[in-house]
Write a protein that holds these residues in place. Structure first.
Motif, PDB file in Angstrom:
ATOM      1  N   PRO A 123     135.020  43.062 -60.906  1.00 44.06           N
ATOM      2  CA  PRO A 123     135.877  43.910 -60.583  1.00 44.06           C
ATOM      3  C   PRO A 123     135.988  44.165 -59.278  1.00 44.06           C
ATOM      4  N   LEU A 124     135.199  43.948 -58.393  1.00 43.17           N
ATOM      5  CA  LEU A 124     135.118  44.011 -56.853  1.00 43.17           C
ATOM      6  C   LEU A 124     135.923  43.031 -56.174  1.00 43.17           C
ATOM      7  N   GLU A 125     135.786  41.849 -56.613  1.00 44.92           N
ATOM      8  CA  GLU A 125     136.387  40.716 -56.002  1.00 44.92           C
ATOM      9  C   GLU A 125     137.622  40.113 -57.125  1.00 44.92           C
ATOM     10  N   PRO A 126     138.726  40.810 -57.139  1.00 42.07           N
ATOM     11  CA  PRO A 126     139.524  40.260 -58.390  1.00 42.07           C
ATOM     12  C   PRO A 126     140.217  39.066 -57.925  1.00 42.07           C
ATOM     13  N   GLY A 127     139.883  38.103 -59.021  1.00 45.15           N
ATOM     14  CA  GLY A 127     140.603  36.827 -58.850  1.00 45.15           C
ATOM     15  C   GLY A 127     139.749  35.604 -58.145  1.00 45.15           C
ATOM     16  N   ILE A 128     138.626  36.040 -57.570  1.00 45.71           N
ATOM     17  CA  ILE A 128     137.841  35.032 -56.990  1.00 45.71           C
ATOM     18  C   ILE A 128     137.337  34.051 -57.971  1.00 45.71           C
TER      19      ILE A 128
END
Length: 166
Positions: A123-128
């Motif tokens: 959730p803290l790194e969207p799309g990573i």
């Protein structure tokens, strides 16, 4: 390391060390600095690491069937992680729903990469995680019908700066 099953280690070694990050980051560090290299572009770095696991497979590094199973296990983990990333950010899944899908697709985590650690980061790194999977698949796709040595040099020497500036 002692908690990991032995059959998962050859793929981890290929990803992290040879021909993975140890080679990729070492070559990148020896290249002239690029202003964009200051930012950590995990998609390219992780894409190379996953591709490195496949290079090891093609080179015959996973001779024991258990080692081959470990390689497949890590590929499934990375694909599942990307799908969970999409589920959370595109479909609005809760962490509980994402954990249920992770478990449904991968099975219960028994070692090394507990889903809760991954689910806290996604959730803290969207799309990573999706970007990492796409970088891996792009590297594989672009490697077809090319000289491996020339392709790897063209990909690794400029490092992340090439990816970020295009």
């Amino acid at each position: 390391m002692r908690r990991r099953p032995r059959w998962t280690l050859p793929s981890v070694v290929a990803h992290e060390l040879l021909p993975g990050h140890m080679i990729q980051l070492g070559l990148e560090g020896a290249s002239p600095p690029h202003p964009l290299r200051i930012e950590y572009a995990s998609a390219f770095v992780e894409g190379w690491g996953i591709y490195a696991e496949q290079l090891a497979e093609k080179a015959g590094a996973y001779t024991d069937p258990h080692d081959a199973l470990g390689h497949i296990h890590w590929l499934l983990f990375r694909v599942t992680r990307a799908l969970v990333d999409l589920g959370i950010h595109l479909h609005g899944w809760s962490i509980g729903q994402a954990r249920d899908r992770f478990t449904e697709w991968q099975g219960q985590p028994a070692y090394f990469a507990p889903f809760d650690i991954e689910l806290a980061r996604i959730p803290l790194e969207p799309g990573i995680r999706v970007a990492e999977a796409l970088a891996w698949l792009a590297i594989v796709d672009q490697s077809r019908s090319r000289s491996a040595t020339a392709y790897h040099r063209s990909l690794l020497l400029p490092g992340r700066s090439q990816i970020l500036s295009t």
